[in-house]
Design an enzyme around this catalytic site. Structure first.
Site, PDB file in Angstrom:
ATOM      1  N   GLU A 111       0.842  -1.224  -0.046  1.00 46.15           N
ATOM      2  CA  GLU A 111      -0.050   0.116  -0.028  1.00 46.15           C
ATOM      3  C   GLU A 111       0.967   1.201  -0.116  1.00 46.15           C
ATOM      4  O   GLU A 111       2.065   0.996   0.363  1.00 46.15           O
ATOM      5  CB  GLU A 111      -0.859  -0.188   1.221  1.00 46.15           C
ATOM      6  CG  GLU A 111      -1.572   1.003   1.901  1.00 46.15           C
ATOM      7  CD  GLU A 111      -2.487   1.805   1.218  1.00 46.15           C
ATOM      8  OE1 GLU A 111      -2.596   1.789  -0.136  1.00 46.15           O
ATOM      9  OE2 GLU A 111      -3.535   2.504   1.900  1.00 46.15           O
ATOM     10  N   LYS A 113       2.647   4.487   1.160  1.00 42.90           N
ATOM     11  CA  LYS A 113       3.063   5.211   2.708  1.00 42.90           C
ATOM     12  C   LYS A 113       2.740   6.614   2.284  1.00 42.90           C
ATOM     13  O   LYS A 113       3.460   7.368   1.822  1.00 42.90           O
ATOM     14  CB  LYS A 113       4.503   4.698   2.887  1.00 42.90           C
ATOM     15  CG  LYS A 113       4.705   5.302   4.096  1.00 42.90           C
ATOM     16  CD  LYS A 113       6.335   4.723   4.646  1.00 42.90           C
ATOM     17  CE  LYS A 113       6.501   5.072   6.067  1.00 42.90           C
ATOM     18  NZ  LYS A 113       6.203   6.541   6.461  1.00 42.90           N
ATOM     19  N   ASP A 115       2.438  10.306   2.886  1.00 43.74           N
ATOM     20  CA  ASP A 115       3.495  11.195   3.623  1.00 43.74           C
ATOM     21  C   ASP A 115       2.600  12.450   4.351  1.00 43.74           C
ATOM     22  O   ASP A 115       2.392  13.271   3.964  1.00 43.74           O
ATOM     23  CB  ASP A 115       4.595  11.952   2.713  1.00 43.74           C
ATOM     24  CG  ASP A 115       5.591  12.548   3.494  1.00 43.74           C
ATOM     25  OD1 ASP A 115       5.835  12.542   4.565  1.00 43.74           O
ATOM     26  OD2 ASP A 115       6.192  13.375   2.870  1.00 43.74           O
ATOM     27  N   TYR A 221      -7.191   8.768   4.725  1.00 43.25           N
ATOM     28  CA  TYR A 221      -7.122   7.480   4.159  1.00 43.25           C
ATOM     29  C   TYR A 221      -7.166   6.476   5.361  1.00 43.25           C
ATOM     30  O   TYR A 221      -6.206   6.223   5.949  1.00 43.25           O
ATOM     31  CB  TYR A 221      -6.106   7.293   3.182  1.00 43.25           C
ATOM     32  CG  TYR A 221      -6.156   8.278   2.008  1.00 43.25           C
ATOM     33  CD1 TYR A 221      -6.897   7.857   1.117  1.00 43.25           C
ATOM     34  CD2 TYR A 221      -5.452   9.576   1.746  1.00 43.25           C
ATOM     35  CE1 TYR A 221      -6.886   8.367  -0.338  1.00 43.25           C
ATOM     36  CE2 TYR A 221      -5.821  10.279   0.967  1.00 43.25           C
ATOM     37  CZ  TYR A 221      -6.415   9.890  -0.398  1.00 43.25           C
ATOM     38  OH  TYR A 221      -6.673  10.656  -1.554  1.00 43.25           O
ATOM     39  N   LYS A 310      11.259   2.866   1.419  1.00 47.08           N
ATOM     40  CA  LYS A 310      11.183   4.207   1.276  1.00 47.08           C
ATOM     41  C   LYS A 310      11.849   4.582  -0.234  1.00 47.08           C
ATOM     42  O   LYS A 310      13.160   4.126  -0.298  1.00 47.08           O
ATOM     43  CB  LYS A 310      11.928   5.193   2.502  1.00 47.08           C
ATOM     44  CG  LYS A 310      11.585   4.918   3.621  1.00 47.08           C
ATOM     45  CD  LYS A 310      10.490   6.232   4.113  1.00 47.08           C
ATOM     46  CE  LYS A 310      11.472   7.144   5.077  1.00 47.08           C
ATOM     47  NZ  LYS A 310      10.511   7.906   5.450  1.00 47.08           N
ATOM     48  N   CYS A 404      23.752  46.723   2.068  1.00 47.70           N
ATOM     49  CA  CYS A 404      22.948  46.365   0.867  1.00 47.70           C
ATOM     50  C   CYS A 404      23.711  45.956  -0.283  1.00 47.70           C
ATOM     51  O   CYS A 404      24.829  46.834  -0.434  1.00 47.70           O
ATOM     52  CB  CYS A 404      21.831  47.210   0.444  1.00 47.70           C
ATOM     53  SG  CYS A 404      20.907  46.802  -0.989  1.00 47.70           S
ATOM     54  N   CYS A 407      22.977  49.091  -2.987  1.00 45.67           N
ATOM     55  CA  CYS A 407      22.937  50.403  -2.872  1.00 45.67           C
ATOM     56  C   CYS A 407      23.915  50.790  -1.563  1.00 45.67           C
ATOM     57  O   CYS A 407      24.210  52.056  -1.576  1.00 45.67           O
ATOM     58  CB  CYS A 407      21.651  51.170  -2.799  1.00 45.67           C
ATOM     59  SG  CYS A 407      20.845  50.744  -1.006  1.00 45.67           S
ATOM     60  N   CYS A 422      16.652  46.256   3.414  1.00 44.99           N
ATOM     61  CA  CYS A 422      17.449  47.425   3.167  1.00 44.99           C
ATOM     62  C   CYS A 422      16.278  48.533   3.130  1.00 44.99           C
ATOM     63  O   CYS A 422      15.422  48.551   2.584  1.00 44.99           O
ATOM     64  CB  CYS A 422      18.024  47.471   1.691  1.00 44.99           C
ATOM     65  SG  CYS A 422      18.534  48.912   0.914  1.00 44.99           S
ATOM     66  N   CYS A 428      17.153  52.530  -3.756  1.00 45.78           N
ATOM     67  CA  CYS A 428      17.665  51.354  -3.837  1.00 45.78           C
ATOM     68  C   CYS A 428      17.329  50.573  -5.151  1.00 45.78           C
ATOM     69  O   CYS A 428      16.272  50.137  -5.143  1.00 45.78           O
ATOM     70  CB  CYS A 428      17.591  50.317  -2.781  1.00 45.78           C
ATOM     71  SG  CYS A 428      18.332  48.671  -2.901  1.00 45.78           S
TER      72      CYS A 428
HETATM   73  S1  IVH Z   1       0.388   0.647   8.440  1.00 46.80           S
HETATM   74  C1  IVH Z   1       3.078  -0.374  12.758  1.00 46.80           C
HETATM   75  N1  IVH Z   1      -0.097   1.650   6.400  1.00 46.80           N
HETATM   76  O1  IVH Z   1       4.026   5.377   8.297  1.00 46.80           O
HETATM   77  C2  IVH Z   1       2.577   0.546  11.603  1.00 46.80           C
HETATM   78  N2  IVH Z   1       1.426   3.153   7.915  1.00 46.80           N
HETATM   79  O2  IVH Z   1       6.550   5.224   9.164  1.00 46.80           O
HETATM   80  C3  IVH Z   1       1.643   0.157  10.607  1.00 46.80           C
HETATM   81  N3  IVH Z   1       1.860   5.393   7.099  1.00 46.80           N
HETATM   82  O3  IVH Z   1       3.041   5.688  11.764  1.00 46.80           O
HETATM   83  C4  IVH Z   1       1.108   1.121   9.907  1.00 46.80           C
HETATM   84  N4  IVH Z   1       0.964   5.165   5.237  1.00 46.80           N
HETATM   85  O4  IVH Z   1       1.444   6.772  10.194  1.00 46.80           O
HETATM   86  C5  IVH Z   1       0.522   1.994   7.466  1.00 46.80           C
HETATM   87  N5  IVH Z   1      -0.548   2.926   4.243  1.00 46.80           N
HETATM   88  C6  IVH Z   1       0.233   2.863   5.458  1.00 46.80           C
HETATM   89  C7  IVH Z   1       0.623   4.093   5.741  1.00 46.80           C
HETATM   90  C8  IVH Z   1       1.225   4.156   7.148  1.00 46.80           C
HETATM   91  C9  IVH Z   1       1.588   5.914   5.985  1.00 46.80           C
HETATM   92  C10 IVH Z   1       2.634   5.815   8.277  1.00 46.80           C
HETATM   93  C11 IVH Z   1       2.037   5.665   9.498  1.00 46.80           C
HETATM   94  C12 IVH Z   1       3.190   5.254  10.506  1.00 46.80           C
HETATM   95  C13 IVH Z   1       4.426   5.305   9.840  1.00 46.80           C
HETATM   96  C14 IVH Z   1       5.469   4.556  10.166  1.00 46.80           C
END
Ligand code: IVH
Length: 667
Positions: A111, A113, A115, A221, A310, A404, A407, A422, A428
């Site tokens: 899934e 991750k 941000d 989400y 990552k 500056c 000037c 400035c 200027c």
């Molecule tokens: S599952 C035990 N699914 O990533 C944690 N986490 O670096 C399992 N995060 O604190 C979490 N997208 O806030 C999961 N699709 C996703 C995620 C996700 C972002 C975040 C989450 C967690 C952090 C860990």
């Protein structure tokens, strides 16, 4: 139908429409209809507050002010994830899982991750009762009032089959478009820009005024489900259940059997992630079979059954050639790093922003340093660190300028301000040029043929040193300039002449008073009606004007206190510019006192024409919705955030047709 039944029916219906709009992106009624129904519900709830339901869509506008968020201890700790950056590490992870699973078969669920900021939602009998931030993983802040304003946080679960108590965890993100819009607005208002969507989301969720939170577009989400007794066997089923209860999902989750499938997914999203409406910083890989998870176990910080892959931060190492200092229109001095060209995320980078003196100190920059540059959420790359091993021991620290660069005037830095300025505003060169460029720009006087280069040339040749000088330019002066043909000289003079017809509000915006953006200029123009009246207003007077705060008032007063400015205004007046609010040509004030926000595109008129129609009829255009806005004029592709906000604030949404109908019936 009794009022109680009516309230119940409208609540259910509107929640269903909200779901179709925000989660499925498949609305089935017009915004106008939605709006009417919401108003109907509001009126009913007002008359019969005892029947208002906890999941009423009118709950989403916010209103609660929280002084201090209550601390809440998580039912299960909110762990973090171990990170990995290579396929080898994923292979190692899989080997460990295989060992710990003791020969039992398993699959993985993958899934995005996100941000963003993780959030834990608690439901009892299907009702949202609590929303808690991660905090330190053991306990977090109860931010329920704020979470309720997020349209994709279900206030009540849909469907059936949910236990009495459950917890859903997921991520709150700010869509990239919403983030960009927010910064655009801040720029116009002269506010400092926000660094990236994640920090903005974190900051927003901790705001004390839930009404202000409701103004920011964010999406939740859901990706984790916890129940007291197991009701599913795999995470895949959990995803399906969450979707059936009304949670929005990425739709990108995939179950994989083999490492190869995982690798394919990773490569696929490495490319495609840049097209997503939100930022992801990697992929989460989790064992799909829920009963295996406790067997595989956790460390104190992270589960052993999951890992984050990552995507590498797009960074590069290069040499700092020099630091130059740029002076802007307001006199603000910004240090800019000149770098040896380096390839970063597909583009060659030669410069990076360093913000201010504090940042130079924080990084500890020395001459000739080898630096690390990164392209994060921001458009302009930034220096994130110094490779100390490569530093020449003789190298001297980079110092901020005392004077500056353009000037020579000594710079000032006010208490509590991170920036140097400035103070020589009148002579200027970059400030002089910047002010004229701003004055001539499209949203101000819109002078055809007067772009940056020509302004620079005119100032360098000493033909102009302020915007009033533009109106004294002669044909002879212009044709004597290098690269100026007769035709371009004529065109420029015609453009300058035409600008005299621009309305007062545009002139006022063009003056470049700090914090007086387009919107503020319109408000001030409308309120005071003339430059003379505005110039006579005191700080206190100004602060009485709706939406004019102390900061703006201070700058306006300061502007008129400077005698050079008063002299410039005198000259602009003599040149025939409009320094008074013009009489309405139609004589109609049918929309007087009504404020509009415009969103989307229109088929019969351009956006600018729509604006002008409203203003001609005495209406006011605002850039963002507030509860004082009267109408949202929504064309095609109107921003969903605006529509949502309008709905939540009970603002009437009108279509192009409805609007034209409305004004045609008015004269
Ligand atoms: S599952 C035990 N699914 O990533 C944690 N986490 O670096 C399992 N995060 O604190 C979490 N997208 O806030 C999961 N699709 C996703 C995620 C996700 C972002 C975040 C989450 C967690 C952090 C860990």
């Amino acid at each position: 139908m009794t009022p109680q039944e009516h309230i119940q029916q409208l609540t259910e219906e509107l929640n269903q429409h909200n779901y179709r709009y925000y989660v499925l992106a498949q609305p089935s009624i017009s915004d106008f209809e939605f709006d009417q129904k919401l108003k109907e519900l509001e009126a009913l709830e007002h008359a019969h507050p005892e029947f208002k339901l906890p999941d009423s869509p009118t709950e989403r506008v916010g209103g609660a002010i929280t002084k201090e968020f209550a601390n809440f201890t998580h039912v299960r700790p909110m762990l973090s994830l171990n990170n990995s950056y290579s396929r080898d590490e994923i292979t190692e992870f899989d080997q460990q899982v295989m060992k710990l699973a003791g020969g039992k078969p398993y699959t993985y669920i993958l899934e995005h991750k996100f941000d963003g900021v993780s959030l834990s939602l608690h439901y009892e009998q299907g009702q949202l009762v609590r929303a808690v931030t991660r905090g330190d993983g053991v306990a977090g802040d109860d931010i329920t009032a704020n979470a309720k304003t997020i349209p994709t946080v279900p206030l009540k679960l849909m469907g059936t089959g949910y236990p009495d108590q459950l917890e859903v965890r997921g991520e709150v993100v700010m869509p990239l478009v919403a983030f960009a819009e927010l910064n655009q607005q801040r720029e116009q208002e002269g506010l400092p820009l926000l660094a990236n969507p994640r920090n903005t989301t974190a900051g927003t969720l901790k705001m004390q005024d839930s009404k202000a939170v409701a103004q920011r577009e964010m999406t939740f989400y859901g990706y984790q489900l916890f129940t007291d007794d197991p009701i599913t066997q795999t995470d895949e089923e959990n995803f399906q259940l969450l979707a059936s209860w009304g949670f929005k999902q990425s739709g990108a989750d995939r179950t994989c059997q083999k490492l190869e499938d995982i690798f394919e997914y990773l490569s696929e999203w490495e490319e495609k992630r840049h097209d997503l409406p939100y930022e992801i910083d990697g992929i989460v890989i989790k064992v799909n079979e829920l009963e295996l998870r406790p067997e595989i176990g956790n460390t104190s910080k992270a589960p052993r059954w999951a890992i984050a892959y990552k995507y590498k931060a797009e960074d590069a190492v290069t040499k700092l050639e020099s630091v130059s200092f740029q002076v802007g229109r307001t006199g603000k001095v910004t240090p800019v790093a000149n770098l040896s060209p380096v390839l970063l995320a597909g583009t060659t980078v030669k410069r990076a922003s360093i913000h201010n003196a504090d940042e130079i100190g924080r990084l500890g920059l020395h001459e000739g340093d080898t630096v690390r540059v990164e392209k994060g959420g921001e458009i302009i790359p930034k220096i994130t660190g110094v490779v100390l091993d490569s530093r020449n021991p003789e190298a001297k620290p980079i110092k901020f300028l005392t004077h500056c660069p353009d000037c020579g005037t000594e710079l000032v830095r006010e208490e509590g301000d991170a920036n140097h300025y400035c103070p020589n505003t009148t002579s200027c060169p970059p400030q002089v040029k910047g002010r004229i460029i701003h004055f001539a720009s499209r949203k101000a006087m819109d002078i055809d043929g007067l772009g940056t280069e020509i302004v620079n040339q005119l100032v360098d040749e000493r033909l102009v040193s302020n915007y009033a000088d533009l109106y004294d330019l002669t044909f002879e002066q212009l044709v004597s300039l290098e690269r100026f043909a007769e035709l371009s000289a004529q065109n420029l003079l015609a453009g300058i002449e035409a600008s005299k017809e621009k309305p007062f509000a545009k002139v006022l915006f063009g003056l470049g008073i700090r914090f007086v953006g387009e919107t503020v200029a319109k408000k001030l123009a409308r309120h005071y009606g003339s430059i003379t009246a505005l110039g006579a207003a005191s700080q206190e007077d100004l602060e009485q004007v709706p939406d004019i705060g102390g900061r703006i008032a201070e700058r306006v007063v300061e502007f008129f206190e400077i005698s050079d400015n008063r002299e410039l205004l005198e000259r602009l007046q003599q040149s025939g510019l409009r320094l008074e609010q013009e009489e309405k040509s139609t004589g109609s004030n049918a929309l007087s006192g009504k404020s509009f926000v415009i969103s989307g595109v229109f088929s019969s008129h351009s956006r600018e024409e729509m604006k002008q129609m409203i203003e001609t009829l005495g209406g006011e255009i605002k850039s963002s919705l507030s509860k004082k806005t009267h109408f949202l004029l929504a064309g095609e592709n109107a921003g969903p955030s605006k529509l949502n906000k309008a709905q939540n604030l009970g603002i009437t949404v009108i279509s192009e047709e409805e609007f034209l109908h409305l004004i045609n019936g008015m004269d």
